[in-house]
Design an enzyme around this catalytic site. Sequence first.
Site, PDB file in Angstrom:
ATOM      1  NE  ARG A 103      -3.205  -0.196   2.868  1.00 26.07           N
ATOM      2  CZ  ARG A 103      -2.775   0.078   4.227  1.00 26.07           C
ATOM      3  NH1 ARG A 103      -2.008   1.272   4.423  1.00 26.07           N
ATOM      4  NH2 ARG A 103      -2.924  -0.814   5.166  1.00 26.07           N
ATOM      5  CE1 TYR A 134     -17.323  10.997 -16.868  1.00 23.59           C
ATOM      6  CE2 TYR A 134     -16.600  11.136 -14.530  1.00 23.59           C
ATOM      7  CZ  TYR A 134     -17.077  10.350 -15.650  1.00 23.59           C
ATOM      8  OH  TYR A 134     -17.252   9.194 -15.564  1.00 23.59           O
ATOM      9  CG  ASP A 154     -10.352  16.400 -15.833  1.00 20.21           C
ATOM     10  OD1 ASP A 154      -9.722  15.797 -16.577  1.00 20.21           O
ATOM     11  OD2 ASP A 154     -11.227  15.788 -15.151  1.00 20.21           O
ATOM     12  CE  LYS A 174     -12.623   8.010 -19.219  1.00 22.99           C
ATOM     13  NZ  LYS A 174     -13.053   9.230 -18.714  1.00 22.99           N
TER      14      LYS A 174
HETATM   15  C1  LIG Z   1     -13.626   9.706 -17.338  1.00 25.76           C
HETATM   16  C2  LIG Z   1     -13.195  11.102 -16.782  1.00 25.76           C
HETATM   17  C3  LIG Z   1     -13.010  11.406 -15.489  1.00 25.76           C
HETATM   18  C4  LIG Z   1     -13.407   9.914 -14.243  1.00 25.76           C
HETATM   19  O1  LIG Z   1     -12.277   9.246 -14.508  1.00 25.76           O
HETATM   20  P1  LIG Z   1     -12.548   7.691 -14.210  1.00 25.76           P
HETATM   21  O2  LIG Z   1     -11.122   7.012 -14.546  1.00 25.76           O
HETATM   22  O3  LIG Z   1     -13.444   7.134 -15.041  1.00 25.76           O
HETATM   23  O4  LIG Z   1     -12.809   7.412 -12.579  1.00 25.76           O
HETATM   24  C5  LIG Z   1     -12.765  12.326 -15.022  1.00 25.76           C
HETATM   25  N1  LIG Z   1     -12.622  13.531 -15.994  1.00 25.76           N
HETATM   26  C6  LIG Z   1     -12.917  13.429 -16.923  1.00 25.76           C
HETATM   27  C7  LIG Z   1     -12.905  14.648 -17.877  1.00 25.76           C
HETATM   28  C8  LIG Z   1     -13.389  12.131 -17.789  1.00 25.76           C
HETATM   29  O5  LIG Z   1     -13.547  11.965 -18.854  1.00 25.76           O
END
Ligand SMILES: *Cc1c(COP(=O)(O)O)cnc(C)c1O
Length: 356
Positions: A41, A92, A165, A190
């Site tokens: 961890r 998001y 983000d 992504k």
């Molecule tokens: C998918 C996404 C998230 C969340 O991420 P996860 O890996 O699905 O938890 C946050 N911000 C944006 C812009 C996203 O496209």
Amino acid sequence: MERSTMAVALGRGTARPGEPVNVPLVLSSTYRAGGPVGYAREDNAVWSAFEEVVGALEGGHAVVFPSGLAAVRALLELLPVDARVVMPSGAYSGTRRLVADLMARGRLSPSSSFVDVRDTDGVLRDASGAALLFVESPTNPMMDVADVGALCAGARDMDVMCAVDNTFATPLVQRPLELGADVVVHSATKLLSGHSDVVLGVLVARSPDTAAELRRLREEHGAVPGPVEAFLALRGLRTLAVRVERASSTAAVLAARCAEHPYVERVRYPGFGSMLSLVVRGDAVAADRVCERVRLITPATSLGGVETLIERRAKYAGDAEAGVPPSLLRVSVGLEDVEDLWGDLRDALDEAAPAR
Ligand SMILES: *Cc1c(COP(=O)(O)O)cnc(C)c1O
């Protein structure tokens, strides 16, 4: 070193003869006593390799988390109880839902607010006195673009922490830390990992102290990434530059051609990156017909993988409530040939259009 080189060259461990070229996958919950890591961890060699590369790409100190939302959650844990957060109304939906839930349960201030990220003056007015200005640009799925530099500078003047983000843009296109942000957020699920086979997140902090605090939270709160996920994400990250370059040039062509198609009312494309949204003429049913008629493109949620995906976002309550048009289709452009993709999309639009 160019960023395309960093993605390939960094995070490879020691350069001694005989050492493996890739940091090997370390699957062990515990370590022989007396070394730097005692228990899984705390740290993992593959997490560190992934963090080294992402940190260099964004120009800060990276800490990996088991998902993008787990990363956002850890970021929010830096804030005191009842802290006020300002974030885009078009962010998001999962991030908005997380913040709304923490507001409802008294963890974040009920006066936290959701703002139009394109309205720089309005956002900064709202952010005055807040603990965190959370920016997402381009937004998911409306593709609204914020003036990230102006928002970060304004937040800094007011002593408000600013997080961005950067999932849609990637550090090859936009580097928020250089624009004045304190923390960058990624859903590494992504584009960073890029093959739709991993769920992972990462935060990149400007300050090493913030990164150390995030590491402490990760270890003590217990939401830690799996080593296999980090390994796959690092493997995908190696090709980030060629993937983003290819997908972005294809997205630009598709955006231009879709704008000319009679069944498309509006294309939302910021002029860069691999994501675009089409507003189809007509209603939700009309847009659903397009998703049912594509053959090469896959109707599915998520984005940033090698395969092109399409999805009508307003089928989710969170997106419909945020004002996403019922007939908006979000397209995540992958690496297929541009003419194959256009042929598929054009045929689907032609077939879905009501007979004229
Ligand atoms: C998918 C996404 C998230 C969340 O991420 P996860 O890996 O699905 O938890 C946050 N911000 C944006 C812009 C996203 O496209």
